[in-house]
Design an enzyme around this catalytic site. Sequence first.
Site, PDB file in Angstrom:
ATOM      1  N   GLY A 132       0.980  -1.293  -0.017  1.00  0.00           N
ATOM      2  CA  GLY A 132       0.026   0.100   0.022  1.00  0.00           C
ATOM      3  C   GLY A 132       0.695   1.264   0.106  1.00  0.00           C
ATOM      4  CB  THR A 133       3.051   2.783   1.992  1.00  0.00           C
ATOM      5  OG1 THR A 133       4.038   1.594   2.567  1.00  0.00           O
ATOM      6  CG2 THR A 133       1.858   2.897   2.786  1.00  0.00           C
ATOM      7  N   GLY A 134       4.935   3.311  -0.169  1.00  0.00           N
ATOM      8  CA  GLY A 134       6.543   3.109  -0.553  1.00  0.00           C
ATOM      9  C   GLY A 134       6.806   2.577  -1.639  1.00  0.00           C
ATOM     10  NE  ARG A 168       1.163  -3.069  10.444  1.00  0.00           N
ATOM     11  CZ  ARG A 168       2.124  -2.442  11.292  1.00  0.00           C
ATOM     12  NH1 ARG A 168       2.479  -2.899  12.233  1.00  0.00           N
ATOM     13  NH2 ARG A 168       2.895  -1.600  10.702  1.00  0.00           N
ATOM     14  CG  ASP A 217       0.468  -8.221  11.868  1.00  0.00           C
ATOM     15  OD1 ASP A 217       1.389  -8.448  11.410  1.00  0.00           O
ATOM     16  OD2 ASP A 217       0.245  -7.351  12.859  1.00  0.00           O
ATOM     17  CG  PHE A 221      12.714   1.619  15.672  1.00  0.00           C
ATOM     18  CD1 PHE A 221      13.622   1.447  16.689  1.00  0.00           C
ATOM     19  CD2 PHE A 221      11.653   0.617  15.462  1.00  0.00           C
ATOM     20  CE1 PHE A 221      13.434   0.460  17.781  1.00  0.00           C
ATOM     21  CE2 PHE A 221      11.321  -0.344  16.817  1.00  0.00           C
ATOM     22  CZ  PHE A 221      12.417  -0.358  17.630  1.00  0.00           C
ATOM     23  CE1 TYR A 232      19.404  -3.700   7.971  1.00  0.00           C
ATOM     24  CE2 TYR A 232      20.151  -1.548   7.324  1.00  0.00           C
ATOM     25  CZ  TYR A 232      19.194  -2.238   7.635  1.00  0.00           C
ATOM     26  OH  TYR A 232      17.831  -1.894   7.878  1.00  0.00           O
ATOM     27  N   PRO A 290      18.054  -3.274  -1.859  1.00  0.00           N
ATOM     28  CG  PRO A 290      15.871  -2.820  -1.794  1.00  0.00           C
ATOM     29  CD  PRO A 290      17.054  -3.573  -1.282  1.00  0.00           C
ATOM     30  NE  ARG A 314       7.956   3.297  11.153  1.00  0.00           N
ATOM     31  CZ  ARG A 314       6.962   3.659  10.482  1.00  0.00           C
ATOM     32  NH1 ARG A 314       7.413   4.134   9.254  1.00  0.00           N
ATOM     33  NH2 ARG A 314       5.753   3.762  10.841  1.00  0.00           N
TER      34      ARG A 314
HETATM   35  C1  HXC Z   1      13.052   1.942  20.999  1.00  0.00           C
HETATM   36  C2  HXC Z   1      10.923   1.613  20.141  1.00  0.00           C
HETATM   37  C3  HXC Z   1      11.005   2.357  19.166  1.00  0.00           C
HETATM   38  C4  HXC Z   1      11.794   3.148  18.949  1.00  0.00           C
HETATM   39  C5  HXC Z   1       9.098   1.145  18.945  1.00  0.00           C
HETATM   40  N1  HXC Z   1       9.902   0.761  20.013  1.00  0.00           N
HETATM   41  N2  HXC Z   1       9.718   2.167  18.529  1.00  0.00           N
HETATM   42  N3  HXC Z   1      12.170   1.149  21.248  1.00  0.00           N
HETATM   43  N4  HXC Z   1      13.207   2.986  19.888  1.00  0.00           N
HETATM   44  N5  HXC Z   1      12.094   4.321  18.324  1.00  0.00           N
HETATM   45  C6  HXC Z   1       9.242  -0.612  20.826  1.00  0.00           C
HETATM   46  C7  HXC Z   1       8.013  -0.313  21.645  1.00  0.00           C
HETATM   47  O1  HXC Z   1       8.304   0.491  22.818  1.00  0.00           O
HETATM   48  C8  HXC Z   1       7.737  -1.771  21.853  1.00  0.00           C
HETATM   49  O2  HXC Z   1       8.701  -2.273  22.922  1.00  0.00           O
HETATM   50  C9  HXC Z   1       8.160  -2.627  20.654  1.00  0.00           C
HETATM   51  O3  HXC Z   1       9.386  -1.685  20.084  1.00  0.00           O
HETATM   52  C10 HXC Z   1       6.957  -2.611  19.810  1.00  0.00           C
HETATM   53  O4  HXC Z   1       6.378  -1.298  19.160  1.00  0.00           O
HETATM   54  P1  HXC Z   1       4.853  -1.181  18.949  1.00  0.00           P
HETATM   55  O5  HXC Z   1       4.888   0.358  18.804  1.00  0.00           O
HETATM   56  O6  HXC Z   1       4.268  -1.714  19.926  1.00  0.00           O
HETATM   57  O7  HXC Z   1       5.015  -2.027  17.514  1.00  0.00           O
HETATM   58  P2  HXC Z   1       4.070  -2.305  16.271  1.00  0.00           P
HETATM   59  O8  HXC Z   1       2.779  -1.323  16.466  1.00  0.00           O
HETATM   60  O9  HXC Z   1       3.822  -3.526  15.984  1.00  0.00           O
HETATM   61  O10 HXC Z   1       4.928  -1.104  15.406  1.00  0.00           O
HETATM   62  C11 HXC Z   1       6.092  -1.873  14.828  1.00  0.00           C
HETATM   63  C12 HXC Z   1       7.224  -0.602  14.372  1.00  0.00           C
HETATM   64  C13 HXC Z   1       6.611   0.436  13.587  1.00  0.00           C
HETATM   65  C14 HXC Z   1       8.206  -1.405  13.648  1.00  0.00           C
HETATM   66  C15 HXC Z   1       7.699  -0.253  15.775  1.00  0.00           C
HETATM   67  O11 HXC Z   1       7.526   1.303  13.206  1.00  0.00           O
HETATM   68  C16 HXC Z   1       6.035   0.273  12.404  1.00  0.00           C
HETATM   69  O12 HXC Z   1       4.604  -0.161  12.375  1.00  0.00           O
HETATM   70  N6  HXC Z   1       6.893   0.123  11.169  1.00  0.00           N
HETATM   71  C17 HXC Z   1       6.188  -0.375   9.935  1.00  0.00           C
HETATM   72  C18 HXC Z   1       6.704   0.532   8.777  1.00  0.00           C
HETATM   73  C19 HXC Z   1       8.193   0.590   8.550  1.00  0.00           C
HETATM   74  O13 HXC Z   1       8.984   0.341   9.740  1.00  0.00           O
HETATM   75  N7  HXC Z   1       8.938   1.268   7.537  1.00  0.00           N
HETATM   76  C20 HXC Z   1      10.271   1.100   7.574  1.00  0.00           C
HETATM   77  C21 HXC Z   1      10.987   0.002   6.684  1.00  0.00           C
HETATM   78  S1  HXC Z   1      12.290   0.680   6.255  1.00  0.00           S
HETATM   79  P3  HXC Z   1       8.056  -2.396  24.402  1.00  0.00           P
HETATM   80  O14 HXC Z   1       9.257  -3.166  25.112  1.00  0.00           O
HETATM   81  O15 HXC Z   1       7.990  -1.152  24.749  1.00  0.00           O
HETATM   82  O16 HXC Z   1       6.704  -3.148  24.466  1.00  0.00           O
HETATM   83  C22 HXC Z   1      13.612  -0.458   5.968  1.00  0.00           C
HETATM   84  C23 HXC Z   1      14.643   0.282   5.501  1.00  0.00           C
HETATM   85  C24 HXC Z   1      16.270  -0.502   5.539  1.00  0.00           C
HETATM   86  O17 HXC Z   1      13.508  -1.467   6.564  1.00  0.00           O
HETATM   87  C25 HXC Z   1      17.450   0.275   4.808  1.00  0.00           C
HETATM   88  C26 HXC Z   1      17.167   1.593   4.505  1.00  0.00           C
HETATM   89  C27 HXC Z   1      18.397   2.235   3.745  1.00  0.00           C
HETATM   90  P1  NAP Z   2       7.400   1.679   4.127  1.00  0.00           P
HETATM   91  O1  NAP Z   2       6.477   2.408   3.183  1.00  0.00           O
HETATM   92  O2  NAP Z   2       7.196   1.756   5.573  1.00  0.00           O
HETATM   93  O3  NAP Z   2       6.901  -0.052   3.663  1.00  0.00           O
HETATM   94  C1  NAP Z   2       6.746  -0.962   4.656  1.00  0.00           C
HETATM   95  C2  NAP Z   2       5.556  -1.630   4.462  1.00  0.00           C
HETATM   96  O4  NAP Z   2       5.430  -2.756   5.271  1.00  0.00           O
HETATM   97  C3  NAP Z   2       4.332  -0.772   4.820  1.00  0.00           C
HETATM   98  O5  NAP Z   2       3.456  -0.821   3.659  1.00  0.00           O
HETATM   99  C4  NAP Z   2       3.461  -1.545   6.019  1.00  0.00           C
HETATM  100  O6  NAP Z   2       2.139  -1.224   6.022  1.00  0.00           O
HETATM  101  C5  NAP Z   2       3.975  -2.817   5.766  1.00  0.00           C
HETATM  102  N1  NAP Z   2       3.928  -3.732   6.999  1.00  0.00           N
HETATM  103  C6  NAP Z   2       4.828  -3.110   8.287  1.00  0.00           C
HETATM  104  N2  NAP Z   2       4.595  -4.234   9.309  1.00  0.00           N
HETATM  105  C7  NAP Z   2       3.551  -5.007   8.856  1.00  0.00           C
HETATM  106  C8  NAP Z   2       3.010  -6.210   9.317  1.00  0.00           C
HETATM  107  N3  NAP Z   2       3.167  -6.667  10.533  1.00  0.00           N
HETATM  108  N4  NAP Z   2       2.220  -6.877   8.467  1.00  0.00           N
HETATM  109  C9  NAP Z   2       1.792  -6.402   7.243  1.00  0.00           C
HETATM  110  N5  NAP Z   2       2.542  -5.491   6.739  1.00  0.00           N
HETATM  111  C10 NAP Z   2       3.266  -4.595   7.316  1.00  0.00           C
HETATM  112  O7  NAP Z   2       8.824   1.525   3.763  1.00  0.00           O
HETATM  113  P2  NAP Z   2       9.717   1.163   2.242  1.00  0.00           P
HETATM  114  O8  NAP Z   2      10.620   2.206   2.327  1.00  0.00           O
HETATM  115  O9  NAP Z   2       8.630   1.163   1.179  1.00  0.00           O
HETATM  116  O10 NAP Z   2      10.120  -0.415   2.410  1.00  0.00           O
HETATM  117  C11 NAP Z   2       9.805  -1.350   1.830  1.00  0.00           C
HETATM  118  C12 NAP Z   2      10.728  -2.578   1.718  1.00  0.00           C
HETATM  119  O11 NAP Z   2      12.107  -2.038   1.273  1.00  0.00           O
HETATM  120  C13 NAP Z   2      11.015  -2.854   3.272  1.00  0.00           C
HETATM  121  O12 NAP Z   2      11.239  -4.335   3.136  1.00  0.00           O
HETATM  122  C14 NAP Z   2      12.430  -2.577   3.468  1.00  0.00           C
HETATM  123  O13 NAP Z   2      13.136  -2.977   4.611  1.00  0.00           O
HETATM  124  C15 NAP Z   2      13.130  -2.425   2.160  1.00  0.00           C
HETATM  125  N6  NAP Z   2      14.099  -1.337   1.886  1.00  0.00           N
HETATM  126  C16 NAP Z   2      14.018  -0.263   1.804  1.00  0.00           C
HETATM  127  C17 NAP Z   2      14.780   0.952   1.357  1.00  0.00           C
HETATM  128  C18 NAP Z   2      14.941   2.331   1.348  1.00  0.00           C
HETATM  129  O14 NAP Z   2      15.726   3.059   1.269  1.00  0.00           O
HETATM  130  N7  NAP Z   2      13.509   2.890   1.476  1.00  0.00           N
HETATM  131  C19 NAP Z   2      16.157   0.446   1.525  1.00  0.00           C
HETATM  132  C20 NAP Z   2      16.554  -0.912   1.553  1.00  0.00           C
HETATM  133  C21 NAP Z   2      15.375  -1.864   1.831  1.00  0.00           C
HETATM  134  P3  NAP Z   2       1.416  -0.865   7.507  1.00  0.00           P
HETATM  135  O15 NAP Z   2       2.076  -0.033   8.384  1.00  0.00           O
HETATM  136  O16 NAP Z   2       0.271  -0.186   7.104  1.00  0.00           O
HETATM  137  O17 NAP Z   2       0.975  -2.339   7.986  1.00  0.00           O
END
Ligand code: HXC
Ligand code: NAP
Length: 289
Positions: A18-20, A41, A67, A99, A149, A190, A201
């Site tokens: 749905g995103t990104g 989700r 999820d 994060f 990484y 990537p 994040r």
């Molecule tokens: C420390 C943290 C934290 C933070 C959350 N937690 N954020 N701890 N620093 N910034 C802790 C919480 O306190 C909790 O622990 C536990 O993590 C779970 O947090 P929740 O908020 O309850 O989890 P949830 O609602 O499931 O959300 C998951 C999430 C959130 C990962 C924390 O950010 C999310 O929904 N992300 C989805 C999208 C996403 O992350 N996209 C980016 C992908 S980018 P406790 O102990 O308090 O219970 C990527 C790129 C890689 O992967 C490379 C880039 C170049």
């Molecule tokens: P993003 O937009 O945050 O994408 C992450 C997606 O995962 C969101 O749509 C999120 O939707 C979904 N998601 C998270 N937790 C989930 C769960 N428990 N169940 C189902 N869906 C879940 O970020 P993005 O940058 O496009 O990242 C996409 C992929 O690329 C990831 O695997 C990331 O590690 C990888 N990546 C990104 C980069 C970059 O530079 N952007 C670099 C290297 C790798 P909901 O929150 O609505 O569930």
Amino acid sequence: MLRDDALKGKTIIVTGGGTGLGKAMSTYFLKLGANVVITSRKLDVLKNTASELENETGGKVLPLVCDVRNNEEVESVLKNSLEIFGRVDGLLNNAAGNFISPTERLSSNAFSTIIDIVLKGTANCTLACGKHWIKEKQQGTVLNIVTTYAFTGSGYVVPSACAKGGVLAMTRSLAAEWGKYGIRTNAIAPGPFPTKGAWDRLLPGDLAKKFDFKNRVPLKRMGEHQELANLAAFMMSDFSSYINGEVITIDGGEWLQGAGQFNGLEAVTSEMWDMLEQMIRSNSKSKEE
Ligand code: HXC
Ligand code: NAP
């Protein structure tokens, strides 16, 4: 990049579609003729993306809440996709959670949360599709989105590095084990491709300026979403039918720039090089004498 209709007749499930980057790859799959199932989700986000992409591409998009940590929801995505489209050909494991944080600040639950989404979520979706394809004696393609990484490791994103490293091991392991069923398993690593989800994040506030990814990349720019979509579409298509167990890096050379011991010498100016060259030449001359 690919010819029209390169993915025609295929149905592809995109987790986090749905995103990104998931949205960008889904868009291109649709343009190439695939049906796409997008999951995450948040139903409202998925529904908006689905109608946007259907309008833009004329393709068919099925938005389903799931999820990836919940196995019943994963099974239900497969069931619904089969009911609507009749078949599933590809799975793009793209959903992720991440994060930045010093590792010593993480709770056990914070660490587990990332492992559960990235590693176990990928396993849940892969198992569901893989078992289905094996039972139906049907070919299938699993494409996992990791990061560079996954193989270099990285501080400050340790749970993500562990999880993505695990996904990379799963990719190579299943390529060997499931190849005999006609299931290909590959990964894309990537580099930086700006998205709101990742940047919120990983580079919140001023960090995006202070830690400018462009400076880390030999090509001096970040990736464009279409560049990743081109590669993903190729890897999903039959044009890559002999690629199995591979991880393809698409990062403008970023990780190699970080790895090469002397790459930091880019900071040396031309005048400084004149000086350094003279010093090196005179040093080696005085040794000979
Ligand atoms: C420390 C943290 C934290 C933070 C959350 N937690 N954020 N701890 N620093 N910034 C802790 C919480 O306190 C909790 O622990 C536990 O993590 C779970 O947090 P929740 O908020 O309850 O989890 P949830 O609602 O499931 O959300 C998951 C999430 C959130 C990962 C924390 O950010 C999310 O929904 N992300 C989805 C999208 C996403 O992350 N996209 C980016 C992908 S980018 P406790 O102990 O308090 O219970 C990527 C790129 C890689 O992967 C490379 C880039 C170049
Ligand atoms: P993003 O937009 O945050 O994408 C992450 C997606 O995962 C969101 O749509 C999120 O939707 C979904 N998601 C998270 N937790 C989930 C769960 N428990 N169940 C189902 N869906 C879940 O970020 P993005 O940058 O496009 O990242 C996409 C992929 O690329 C990831 O695997 C990331 O590690 C990888 N990546 C990104 C980069 C970059 O530079 N952007 C670099 C290297 C790798 P909901 O929150 O609505 O569930």
